[in-house]
Design a protein around this motif. Structure first.
Motif, PDB file in Angstrom:
ATOM      1  N   ARG A  73       0.841  -1.194   0.000  1.00 41.71           N
ATOM      2  CA  ARG A  73       0.000   0.000   0.000  1.00 41.71           C
ATOM      3  C   ARG A  73       0.881   1.251   0.000  1.00 41.71           C
ATOM      4  O   ARG A  73       1.862   1.315   0.732  1.00 41.71           O
ATOM      5  N   VAL A  74       0.504   2.226  -0.797  1.00 40.16           N
ATOM      6  CA  VAL A  74       1.231   3.505  -0.846  1.00 40.16           C
ATOM      7  C   VAL A  74       0.689   4.400   0.259  1.00 40.16           C
ATOM      8  O   VAL A  74      -0.495   4.773   0.245  1.00 40.16           O
ATOM      9  N   LEU A  75       1.544   4.743   1.215  1.00 39.42           N
ATOM     10  CA  LEU A  75       1.144   5.610   2.329  1.00 39.42           C
ATOM     11  C   LEU A  75       1.358   7.080   1.999  1.00 39.42           C
ATOM     12  O   LEU A  75       0.583   7.941   2.415  1.00 39.42           O
ATOM     13  N   GLU A  76       2.427   7.341   1.245  1.00 35.50           N
ATOM     14  CA  GLU A  76       2.748   8.738   0.934  1.00 35.50           C
ATOM     15  C   GLU A  76       3.668   8.782  -0.279  1.00 35.50           C
ATOM     16  O   GLU A  76       4.586   7.984  -0.409  1.00 35.50           O
ATOM     17  N   GLN A  77       3.409   9.707  -1.184  1.00 31.82           N
ATOM     18  CA  GLN A  77       4.300   9.941  -2.319  1.00 31.82           C
ATOM     19  C   GLN A  77       4.016  11.318  -2.904  1.00 31.82           C
ATOM     20  O   GLN A  77       2.888  11.817  -2.805  1.00 31.82           O
ATOM     21  N   SER A  78       5.037  11.926  -3.480  1.00 33.78           N
ATOM     22  CA  SER A  78       4.897  13.266  -4.072  1.00 33.78           C
ATOM     23  C   SER A  78       5.419  13.260  -5.512  1.00 33.78           C
ATOM     24  O   SER A  78       5.982  14.246  -5.980  1.00 33.78           O
ATOM     25  N   GLU A  79       5.218  12.133  -6.189  1.00 31.26           N
ATOM     26  CA  GLU A  79       5.751  12.007  -7.548  1.00 31.26           C
ATOM     27  C   GLU A  79       4.870  12.744  -8.562  1.00 31.26           C
ATOM     28  O   GLU A  79       3.733  13.108  -8.269  1.00 31.26           O
ATOM     29  N   ASP A 126       3.580   8.712 -10.272  1.00 28.93           N
ATOM     30  CA  ASP A 126       2.616   7.973  -9.448  1.00 28.93           C
ATOM     31  C   ASP A 126       2.146   6.701 -10.160  1.00 28.93           C
ATOM     32  O   ASP A 126       1.979   5.648  -9.539  1.00 28.93           O
ATOM     33  N   ILE A 127       1.969   6.797 -11.474  1.00 31.46           N
ATOM     34  CA  ILE A 127       1.573   5.615 -12.250  1.00 31.46           C
ATOM     35  C   ILE A 127       2.695   4.582 -12.265  1.00 31.46           C
ATOM     36  O   ILE A 127       2.465   3.377 -12.171  1.00 31.46           O
ATOM     37  N   ALA A 128       3.941   5.080 -12.364  1.00 34.61           N
ATOM     38  CA  ALA A 128       5.096   4.175 -12.365  1.00 34.61           C
ATOM     39  C   ALA A 128       5.156   3.362 -11.077  1.00 34.61           C
ATOM     40  O   ALA A 128       5.440   2.155 -11.102  1.00 34.61           O
ATOM     41  N   ILE A 129       4.873   4.014  -9.952  1.00 34.62           N
ATOM     42  CA  ILE A 129       4.870   3.310  -8.660  1.00 34.62           C
ATOM     43  C   ILE A 129       3.802   2.223  -8.658  1.00 34.62           C
ATOM     44  O   ILE A 129       4.053   1.079  -8.262  1.00 34.62           O
ATOM     45  N   ASP A 130       2.590   2.573  -9.122  1.00 32.77           N
ATOM     46  CA  ASP A 130       1.498   1.593  -9.151  1.00 32.77           C
ATOM     47  C   ASP A 130       1.841   0.403 -10.048  1.00 32.77           C
ATOM     48  O   ASP A 130       1.562  -0.754  -9.705  1.00 32.77           O
ATOM     49  N   GLU A 131       2.454   0.691 -11.196  1.00 30.47           N
ATOM     50  CA  GLU A 131       2.787  -0.385 -12.137  1.00 30.47           C
ATOM     51  C   GLU A 131       3.861  -1.311 -11.551  1.00 30.47           C
ATOM     52  O   GLU A 131       3.779  -2.538 -11.681  1.00 30.47           O
TER      53      GLU A 131
END
Length: 403
Positions: free
Chosen positions: A63-69, A75-80
């Motif tokens: 689960r992503v708790l925090e990101q500022s991409e 943000d899409i790259a993290i999800d992928e």
């Protein structure tokens, strides 16, 4: 249908099921009985914080708790990447093209969780080094000549400065697989301590890394930055810029180097060099743009003669002021700054000319500029060890504002 399309479709199916039957319930079932690890790594826009759930030897949820991409890219790259890690039950996955910093941050964070769970294969080397606030204790995990994780288990560094700097350096070392990385401006002691600790672990392991040498994948381009040449490897497919790798730069840590990373992401996202420069780092930004354009020209087989190169270098030295020039005496000579304002707001300050000591005076100027932009005032602290350069920068800004 490629792998990413399959992953995207699977994600959509899961979301649809969650909507019908209660997504939270599905997630809770998956994580029931799993150990939870809150981990983080330095991304492109800041810290990427994840919660990783591990059951036995399986990664069951991330689960992503925090990101500022960057929205729509990082943000899409993290999800992928998270979807790929869950599918493979491994961090041995490819980073997303065009957003490697964001993707690698997610991979590094999950590796940290795996290390804490005792699932990272490799030998653990425990080292103690002297930081700014006291001892820093590191667990460096090395497997088959590669650094797979660096865990800071104890430190007394300044909160929000030294501890953040250590996270940045750890992420850089893991990404580059080299200790030849920049220290973080304002937290040099903490940065160098981590670098020293990893080098000690590598020495104990008898491992010599390759120095982070870049294997060229596209066409190299060079542009003139604030601290020297910026060299980029630009990968183009079917006329589209799909990836840009940083090969070489000497910009101010925490300012110019960050601007290069932001410019690369902007250019890849836009598919063009027609993007806005980064406020406070105009020279580094323009150098990045010029390096990409140089690579694109080289890729088309357009090579300039020596005479043309000289003319381009001469043109690059001619700076067209966008605001008001201010001049003051520094340690090595005159400091000339272009102070750009909008009403009562100082929106940017560009270094036009300086002859200060490299890595000391020039870094001090960059830090003063950043402090003034943040405070919207010249009432800022001078940089320790570079008083004349600091005062010269402040005076030059005041001269520009006074005009």
């Amino acid at each position: 249908m490629d792998k990413k399309q399959i992953i995207a479709i699977a994600a959509m199916v899961i979301i649809a099921l969650g909507t019908l039957f209660g997504y939270d319930a599905l997630r809770e079932d998956v994580t029931a009985g799993a150990e939870s690890y809150e981990v983080s790594a330095q991304g492109y826009g800041g810290e990427v914080r994840l919660e990783v759930f591990i059951s036995g030897e399986e990664i069951v949820e991330i689960r992503v708790l925090e990101q500022s991409e960057t929205e729509g890219l990082g943000d899409i790259a993290i999800d992928e990447v998270i979807a790929e890690i869950l599918e493979a039950n491994s961090t041995d996955v490819e980073a997303v093209s065009g957003a490697t910093v964001s993707a690698n941050a997610a991979i590094a964070a999950v590796n940290d969780a795996l290390a804490q769970a005792g699932l990272v294969t490799g030998d653990v080397y425990n080292v103690v080094v002297q930081g700014y606030g006291g001892d820093i204790v590191l667990d460096v995990i090395i497997h088959e000549g590669e650094i797979v994780a660096i865990n800071i288990t104890e430190d007394n560094e300044t909160q929000g400065i030294g501890d953040t700097a250590m996270d940045v350096v750890v992420a850089d070392i893991l990404t580059a697989q080299s200790t030849d990385v920049d220290t973080v401006a304002g937290a040099t002691v903490s940065s160098e301590a981590v670098i020293s600790g990893v080098e000690q672990a590598l020495e104990d392991a008898g491992v010599e890394l390759g120095g982070g040498a870049h294997e060229q994948q596209g066409v190299l381009g060079t542009g003139s930055g604030y601290g020297g040449d910026i060299v980029l490897d630009v990968v183009v497919e079917n006329g589209e810029i799909i990836e840009i790798f940083l090969v070489e730069e000497s910009e101010t840590p925490g300012i110019g180097d960050t601007a290069i990373a932001e410019m690369i992401e902007k250019i890849v996202e836009a598919g063009s060099t027609d993007v806005d420069v980064i406020s406070g780092a105009t020279v580094s930004s323009n150098g990045t743009i010029n390096a990409v354009e140089d690579a694109l020209e080289n890729g088309e087989g357009e090579s300039a003669s020596e005479g043309d190169d000289s003319e381009e270098e001469e043109a690059a030295e001619e700076y067209e002021p966008q605001g008001t020039l201010g001049t003051a005496r520094g340690y090595g000579g005159d400091i000339v700054l272009d102070v750009i304002t909008d009403g009562d707001e100082i929106v940017d300050i560009v270094v036009v000319e300086e002859s200060e000591t490299p890595r000391i005076g020039d870094t001090a100027i960059a830090e003063i500029i950043e402090a003034v932009l943040a405070a919207q005032s010249t009432d800022v602290d001078i940089v320790s060890g570079a008083t004349l350069s600091s005062e010269g920068a402040i005076n030059a800004i005041e001269d520009g504002l006074g005009q």
